[in-house]
Design a protein around this motif. Structure first.
Motif, short mmCIF file in Angstrom:
data_model
loop_
_atom_site.label_atom_id
_atom_site.label_comp_id
_atom_site.label_asym_id
_atom_site.label_seq_id
_atom_site.Cartn_x
_atom_site.Cartn_y
_atom_site.Cartn_z
N GLU A 1 11.77 -28.07 15.23
CA GLU A 1 10.38 -27.69 15.01
C GLU A 1 9.56 -27.77 16.29
N ILE A 2 9.76 -28.83 17.09
CA ILE A 2 8.92 -28.97 18.29
C ILE A 2 9.32 -27.97 19.37
N GLN A 3 10.52 -27.41 19.24
CA GLN A 3 10.89 -26.35 20.19
C GLN A 3 10.09 -25.07 19.93
N GLN A 4 9.52 -24.95 18.74
CA GLN A 4 8.74 -23.76 18.41
C GLN A 4 7.30 -23.87 18.90
N ILE A 5 6.90 -25.07 19.34
CA ILE A 5 5.53 -25.24 19.85
C ILE A 5 5.42 -24.51 21.18
N SER A 6 4.35 -23.76 21.36
CA SER A 6 4.23 -22.89 22.53
C SER A 6 3.72 -23.63 23.76
N ASP A 7 4.39 -24.73 24.11
CA ASP A 7 4.05 -25.45 25.33
C ASP A 7 5.13 -25.27 26.38
N ASN A 8 6.03 -24.30 26.16
CA ASN A 8 7.10 -23.96 27.11
C ASN A 8 8.10 -25.08 27.34
N GLY A 9 8.33 -25.88 26.32
CA GLY A 9 9.43 -26.85 26.38
C GLY A 9 9.08 -28.20 26.94
#
Length: 654
Positions: free
Chosen positions: A375-383
């Motif tokens: 799920e946190i990989q889908q956050i748009s903070d570029n990893g």
């Protein structure tokens, strides 16, 4: 040909349609209507260009007159925003501290240190959020302000998830009773009605129930477990002295609170708690509170009535606003592994759900770290979030995706770190930060670093020096040599005394024989053309680097000869010059210079060249007499004869 570049963000490129999560974009120019080509560029970029149908017939004139464009499609990197650079750099320091801690201490008994580092990460996020808030308040451009607000939302969610993960997996909780920490998490991240409660208590006026948010504030404090605040607010009611209010206040005052250091076991606390809750149910069923719906609701919440929580769910933006209250009034002794059921119960209360934050919190409560990372990989903070959180969970021994499969967790951690490091390598100033991440994942990280470092665009000598220094720091000797050789060749092509001197310096760093030879030849030819020797100070301190090439060695020793002659150390200078002549390493064009340099040494007041030295010079002169004009050759022969006579007289006198 005209060049233009644009981002693939929706504000610049018009989205045509979305099919199976694959986006199609309309190219904003008619020159792409027919045939186009695509080529990958450095990093996450690719160029789109129109392809001519008559490639062979295209001339330079027609190409110059065409209106074709090359479009540069690039990924929108949030972390490359100037205001977020501080987040990247400071997080890198904490990341390196974590790697150093793990390297020094191989044991897993570092939980206190891991907790400190986790809190460092969270403080960095909080500072970032504050900076974004300040920038958003000052921003006047509506579009830019909306962008900053979206960044605030992203990093607020990141800090919220990290805090909960810290409580459940990193913090050392005595007895693993997480309720106090869970209530703290809810109060910190979801401060519902806190400001209203503070205003009411500060006013301290009887009849506060006239405030439109009075009862919502009281209920909110109950759900957050702030019992003392609830009692204080109830005393501000105009009927606070009535039996109903005293009944509720007495129940609130007598509510058992578990303390691991309180001297009672969990079992004893459970019995006491159930007895208190039974008394609350008895008071509720007696009908004494039937005339006051709000007090009855408070008592129902205290008894853990599911329908009571369901009735207030609509007043909150998310189900985890009431998570702490649900655990408080249903299972205050719950351990970490028992929170999954509480999460499921609160999530099932109804209302909007299914957001990224909702799914991540549910996965954390259920202990499903595989889903959390997904799920946190889908956050748009570029990893940024996924790589750092996964790293600290992995090193603290809490990242168990599959039982008895350590390779899986190791590969997961490495893949996220490598991806994040490779992303930073694309930036013109953050590449050195990205290099430190790649170096923490040997051996693949260093191989990737070698490939990416060689392809960095280098436009200044200062950046080249940084690249070489970083390459040597991580043992990438080949990269350091290749960059040095390329910079040396570039400076040599630039020409001039400065260019030749810089080329000599870069060639020495690269230990590149061909480059050193070219630069040395250029320096010697320039000197033959009456220009000064370049980089004399550098050559005097080059040491073993001079052995890379014979011509470079000649240049270095020749500079040393000039130094000795300038310091009037004529005997040492003469000895060095004779060694250069007899070594036969000088190129043909430089022999006239070497031979003529003997003239002032042959004419000194006292002879500094012996008879043997004179004979050596004579031999070289006869062998290479064609390189000198007749006048200069005769002048040198005369000086040699005179010096030979002087040295013969000295030998006779001795």
């Amino acid at each position: 040909m005209n060049f233009s570049s644009f981002s693939s963000s929706p504000s610049v490129v018009t989205e045509a349609q979305t099919v199976s999560c694959v986006k199609t974009f309309v190219l904003p120019d008619k020159c792409f209507d027919k045939r186009i080509g695509c080529a990958w560029r450095r990093g996450n970029q690719f160029g789109i260009y129109p392809r001519s149908q008559n490639v062979n017939k295209t001339t330079s004139d027609t190409a110059a007159k065409s209106n074709d464009k090359i479009l540069n499609i690039r990924q929108n990197i949030v972390l490359f925003t100037p205001i977020l650079r501080k987040l990247v750099n400071e997080a890198n320091g904490t990341f390196l501290s974590l790697q150093k801690l793990v390297e020094i201490s191989k044991s897993s008994d570092n939980q206190v240190e891991f907790l400190k580092l986790s809190r460092q990460y969270r403080s960095i996020i909080r500072v970032c959020i504050e900076s974004l808030q300040e920038a958003a308040e000052k921003e006047t451009d509506g579009l830019e302000k909306n962008t900053l607000l979206s960044y605030i939302t992203i990093f607020y969610s990141i800090e919220c998830i990290w805090h909960l993960c810290e409580i459940l997996y990193i913090d050392i909780i005595p007895g693993e009773v997480v309720l106090p920490f869970l209530l703290e998490w809810v109060r910190f991240h979801f401060p519902c009605h806190e400001q209203t409660a503070a205003q009411l208590l500060e006013a301290c006026e009887r009849g506060s129930e006239d405030h439109p948010e009075y009862w919502d504030t009281v209920i909110g404090m109950v759900v957050q477990g702030r019992i003392d605040v609830v009692r204080s607010l109830l005393k501000l009611h105009s009927n606070a002295d009535s039996n109903e209010f005293k009944l509720v206040d007495n129940s609130l005052r007598s509510m058992p609170v578990y303390n691991v250091y309180g001297g009672i076991s969990t079992g004893e606390f459970t019995i006491s708690w159930k007895h208190w809750q039974a008394e609350c149910r008895s008071k509720l069923s007696s009908g004494l509170l039937a005339q006051n719906d709000q007090l009855e609701l408070i008592m129902r919440l205290m008894t853990g009535d599911y329908s009571a929580f369901e009735s207030i769910r609509a007043k909150y933006s998310s189900w985890y606003d009431i998570l702490g209250g649900w655990v408080l009034f249903t299972a205050p002794w719950a351990r970490r592994r028992e929170l999954g059921a509480a999460g499921a119960a609160c999530a099932g209360l109804g209302g909007a759900g299914g957001s990224r934050l909702d799914l991540t919190v549910r996965a954390l409560l259920e202990g499903d770290l595989h889903q959390v990372i997904h799920e946190i990989q889908q956050i748009s903070d570029n990893g940024w979030f996924a790589s750092h959180l996964t790293d600290i969970l992995y090193h603290s021994g809490k990242l168990q995706i599959l039982e008895h499969q350590t390779d899986v967790t190791s590969h997961l951690r490495d893949s996220l770190i490598l991806e994040y490091g490779s992303l930073l390598m694309e930036h013109k100033s953050l590449w050195s930060v990205g290099l430190s991440y790649l170096a923490s994942c040997p051996p693949e990280g260093l191989k990737r670093a070698e490939l990416l470092l060689e392809r960095l665009p280098i436009d200044t000598e200062a950046k080249a020096m940084r690249v070489v220094a970083q390459a040597k720091k991580y043992g990438l000797v080949d990269v350091a040599q290749n960059v040095s050789a390329a910079m040396g060749a570039r400076r040599l092509c630039a020409g001039g005394a400065g260019g030749v001197g810089a080329a000599l310096a870069w060639g020495g760093r690269a230990r590149c024989g061909p480059l050193c030879a070219r630069a040395a030849h250029a320096a010697l030819r320039a000197y033959c053309g009456a220009r000064p020797l370049p980089a004399a100070d550098l050559l005097l301190s080059a040491g073993a680097a001079l052995l890379v090439d014979d011509t470079l060695l000649l240049l270095g020793k020749y500079c040393d000869f000039h130094r000795l002659y300038k310091n009037r150390e004529f005997r040492k200078a003469a000895k060095l010059l004779i060694s250069l002549i007899t070594s036969n390493i000088a190129p043909e064009y430089f022999w006239p210079t070497l031979l003529l340099d003997t003239l002032p040494l042959l004419e000194t007041d006292e002879p500094v060249l012996s008879a043997d030295d004179t004979y050596e010079i004579m031999l070289c002169l006869e062998l290479r007499s064609a390189c000198l004009s007749t006048e200069k050759a005769d002048l040198l022969r005369l000086a040699l004869a005179r010096n030979l006579a002087r040295t013969a007289l000295i030998d006779v006198e001795d």
